[in-house]
Design an enzyme around this catalytic site. Structure first.
Site, PDB file in Angstrom:
ATOM      1  N   ASP A 208       3.901   9.068  -1.343  1.00 31.47           N
ATOM      2  CA  ASP A 208       2.712   8.387  -0.855  1.00 31.47           C
ATOM      3  C   ASP A 208       2.379   7.241  -1.799  1.00 31.47           C
ATOM      4  O   ASP A 208       2.496   7.396  -3.026  1.00 31.47           O
ATOM      5  CB  ASP A 208       1.524   9.345  -0.778  1.00 31.47           C
ATOM      6  CG  ASP A 208       0.699   9.155   0.482  1.00 31.47           C
ATOM      7  OD1 ASP A 208       0.720   8.033   1.039  1.00 31.47           O
ATOM      8  OD2 ASP A 208       0.050  10.105   0.918  1.00 31.47           O
TER       9      ASP A 208
ATOM     10  N   HIS B 290       0.808  -1.214   0.000  1.00 34.06           N
ATOM     11  CA  HIS B 290       0.000   0.000   0.000  1.00 34.06           C
ATOM     12  C   HIS B 290       0.847   1.273   0.000  1.00 34.06           C
ATOM     13  O   HIS B 290       0.308   2.359  -0.198  1.00 34.06           O
ATOM     14  CB  HIS B 290      -0.924   0.009   1.221  1.00 34.06           C
ATOM     15  CG  HIS B 290      -2.037  -0.991   1.127  1.00 34.06           C
ATOM     16  ND1 HIS B 290      -3.329  -0.662   0.776  1.00 34.06           N
ATOM     17  CD2 HIS B 290      -2.043  -2.329   1.325  1.00 34.06           C
ATOM     18  CE1 HIS B 290      -4.085  -1.742   0.771  1.00 34.06           C
ATOM     19  NE2 HIS B 290      -3.331  -2.774   1.107  1.00 34.06           N
TER      20      HIS B 290
END
Length: 489
Positions: free
Chosen positions: A353, A157
Site C-alpha cells: 500500500d 499515491h
C-alpha cells in the site's frame, strides 16, 4: 500567491458546506487548495458513447473545478484496461496479474494527450501545477510539448517498486520514463523514492530528476472531533449493543487484491482454531466496498471472499453469535469515524500500500483514555511512521497475524495508551495540511537547500529532514521533505 492547478483522474466537487471528501486523494487535494486560488482538473465521471466533449466548469469560491468527460471506448481501455490491469498490478508488485495490451497503452496516452490539451488552454504563466497519481504520469511531458514552462510536480499515491519490476512494463520508458519531465516527483516512503532513483540511474542516466519523500496524512484534529461525536450515534450504538459485551475487530478496505483481505480471513480462522476462548466474545466487521467490477480479477476475488466468509461463519458461528460481518458498501467518513472509535482492534494488513490512511484514521478516532490497538502490515507506507505504536506484521504470514490479533485483544489499557501516544506524535507532526505545504514549498523552491552528493547520501544510509540531494553530474537530484520523514517517524 500563484494559482495552484491540480490534475487528477477524478475531481471531487464539494457537495455542500462542511461536506468531507470521500477518499484519501480527494482529502489531500482539498487541503492543498484550501485558502488559495486554484483550479482542479480531471475526469468528471461521465461516460458517453460519443467522443469526449468540452470541459465543464464549476466555480466555488476561489477554486474552479474543470471536469472532462470520456467516451466509453476510452474509459474502458484507459481506465479499466491500462490503469487497472497494467499499472495498478505493476506498482503493487503483481506483475503476474499484469495484462498488457498495446491498444490499451495507446488509449492511456490518448486520454493523457486529451487532458493535457484541455488543461494547457487554462494555464496561466505563473500557475504551479500539481499532477496526482499513476493515471496521469505523462502529463508533464505532454504539457512541455505544448510550450508550458511552469513548475510541475507529481505525487505518486501508490507504492513504487524496484527498477527490475518497473522494467518489465513493455515500453516502460514511454510511460515510467515520462516522470523525468517533472520538476519534482514525490513519494510516500524513502523505499519508494529510492526505488525510483535507481530506475533513473539505470534507464535515464542523462536526466536530472528531483525526488522527495512526503508521507501523506489526514486531517487529524478534525477526524478526532468527528469520532467523538459519531460514536454516540444510534447506528454505532446499535452495533456495539449487538456485540453482547464482546470485542469488535474492524477492517475497512476497498475490495482489492492488494489489501490482503484473504490472508486476514485465514488469520482470523487461525485465531478461532487455536484460541476457542474467543468464540462468542469477538466479532470481526469487514467493510469492503466493491470497485472495478468490470475487471475479471476483482470479480473472482469478490466471489472467493464471499465464499470464505460463509464457510467461516458456518464453521464457527452459532444462533447467538456471527463471528464475521461482511459489508460491500460505502459509509460516510462520519460513520466510519464512529465505528473506528467503537472498535477494539483494527486490521490493516495490505500486501502493498502506498500509505493506507485507514490506519491513521483509526488512531485519530481513538479515545485517549481507552484506545484500541492497530495491527499493521509492514508493507503499508504508514508502517514507516507508526511502527512504534502499531503491532507490525508480515501480511503473508497468517499465523503471525493471528497471534497479533490475539495480543491486541488481550493488551492492557496501559500498553494501548503507551502505543497510542507514540502513534499520535507522528500524526500530529504531519497532518494533511503540513503534507501539502511541504510538497509545494519544495516544488516552488521557497526554501534554501543544501547540496549533498549522492555518494555521501548512500554512505550515510538515510537522509536528514529538510535537505536536498544532488549528484555532481546531471543524473538524480533528490530532495527530502521537511518535517516528519518516513524513516524518522
Amino acid at each position: 500567491m500563484s494559482r495552484l492547478v491540480v490534475a487528477s483522474n477524478r475531481v471531487a466537487v464539494p457537495q455542500g458546506e462542511g461536506a468531507m471528501p470521500a477518499g484519501g486523494l480527494a482529502v489531500a487535494v482539498d487541503a492543498a487548495l484550501k485558502g488559495r486560488k486554484g483550479l482542479w482538473f480531471g475526469w468528471s465521471g461521465e461516460i458517453s458513447q460519443r467522443e469526449a466533449t468540452g470541459v465543464h466548469m464549476i466555480e466555488q469560491g476561489p477554486v474552479t473545478y474543470a471536469l472532462q468527460g470520456l467516451s466509453s471506448d476510452d474509459y474502458d481501455a484507459y481506465y479499466n484496461g491500462y490503469c487497472n490491469r497494467v499499472l495498478w498490478p505493476l506498482f503493487h508488485y503483481r506483475i503476474d496479474l499484469m495484462k498488457f495490451d498495446e491498444g490499451q497503452m495507446e488509449a492511456y496516452l490518448r486520454v493523457n494527450r486529451l487532458f493535457a490539451q484541455r488543461l494547457a488552454d487554462m494555464i496561466r504563466p505563473d500557475d504551479v501545477i500539481w499532477v496526482h497519481d499513476y493515471h496521469l504520469i505523462p502529463m508533464a511531458r505532454l504539457l512541455r510539448e505544448r510550450g508550458l514552462r511552469n513548475k510541475i510536480g507529481f505525487f505518486l499515491h501508490i507504492p513504487c517498486p524496484s527498477p527490475d519490476i518497473l522494467g518489465t512494463l513493455p515500453h516502460h520508458l514511454e510511460v515510467i520514463g515520462a516522470l523525468g519531465h517533472y520538476d519534482l516527483v514525490g513519494f510516500q516512503t524513502s523505499a519508494d523514492r529510492d526505488n525510483f532513483d535507481r530506475y533513473v540511474e539505470r534507464y535515464l542516466p542523462d536526466r536530472a530528476v528531483k525526488t522527495a519523500v512526503f508521507p501523506v496524512s489526514i486531517e487529524t484534529e478534525t477526524f478526532t472531533l468527528q469520532a467523538e461525536e459519531a460514536v454516540h450515534s444510534d447506528f454505532v450504538q446499535e452495533i456495539r449493543d449487538s456485540l453482547g459485551g464482546g470485542q469488535l475487530i474492524i477492517g475497512v478496505d476497498r475490495l482489492d487484491y492488494s489489501k490482503g483481505i484473504t490472508n486476514r480471513l485465514e488469520a482470523f480462522e487461525w485465531l478461532l482454531e487455536h484460541h476457542p476462548e474467543w468464540e462468542g466474545n469477538v466479532t470481526y466487521l469487514q467493510i469492503a466496498p466493491k470497485s472495478r467490477s468490470a475487471v475479471p480479477e476483482y470479480l473472482e476475488m469478490d466471489q472467493f471472499i464471499s465464499m470464505k466468509m460463509g464457510q467461516l461463519n458456518g464453521r464457527f458461528g452459532s444462533p447467538s453469535w456471527t463471528p464475521l460481518r461482511y459489508v460491500n458498501r460505502n459509509f460516510s467518513r462520519e460513520v466510519l469515524a464512529g465505528l473506528y472509535r467503537a472498535s477494539d482492534v483494527a486490521l490493516v494488513t495490505p500486501f502493498r500500500d502506498g500509505m493506507n490512511l485507514v490506519a491513521k484514521e483509526f488512531l485519530a478516532a481513538q479515545d485517549p483514555e481507552d484506545p484500541g490497538a492497530l495491527v499493521l502490515s509492514e508493507f503499508a507506507g504508514a508502517a514507516a511512521e507508526l511502527e512504534a505504536g502499531a503491532l507490525i506484521v508480515n501480511p503473508y504470514d497468517t499465523h503471525a497475524i493471528g497471534r497479533s490479533i490475539d495480543m491486541a485483544l488481550r493488551m492492557s489499557v496501559a500498553e494501548r495508551k503507551r502505543r497510542f501516544v507514540k502513534s499520535m506524535q507522528a500524526l500530529e507532526g504531519n497532518d494533511i495540511h503540513a503534507w501539502s505545504e511541504r510538497f509545494l514549498t519544495v516544488l516552488e523552491d521557497r526554501r534554501p537547500e543544501t547540496v549533498v552528493p549522492l555518494q555521501e547520501r548512500k554512505a550515510a544510509g538515510a537522509s536528514n529532514s529538510g535537505i536536498a540531494y544532488e549528484t555532481p553530474r546531471p543524473r538524480i537530484a533528490a530532495s527530502a521533505s521537511q518535517g516528519v520523514r518516513a524513516e524518522q517517524a
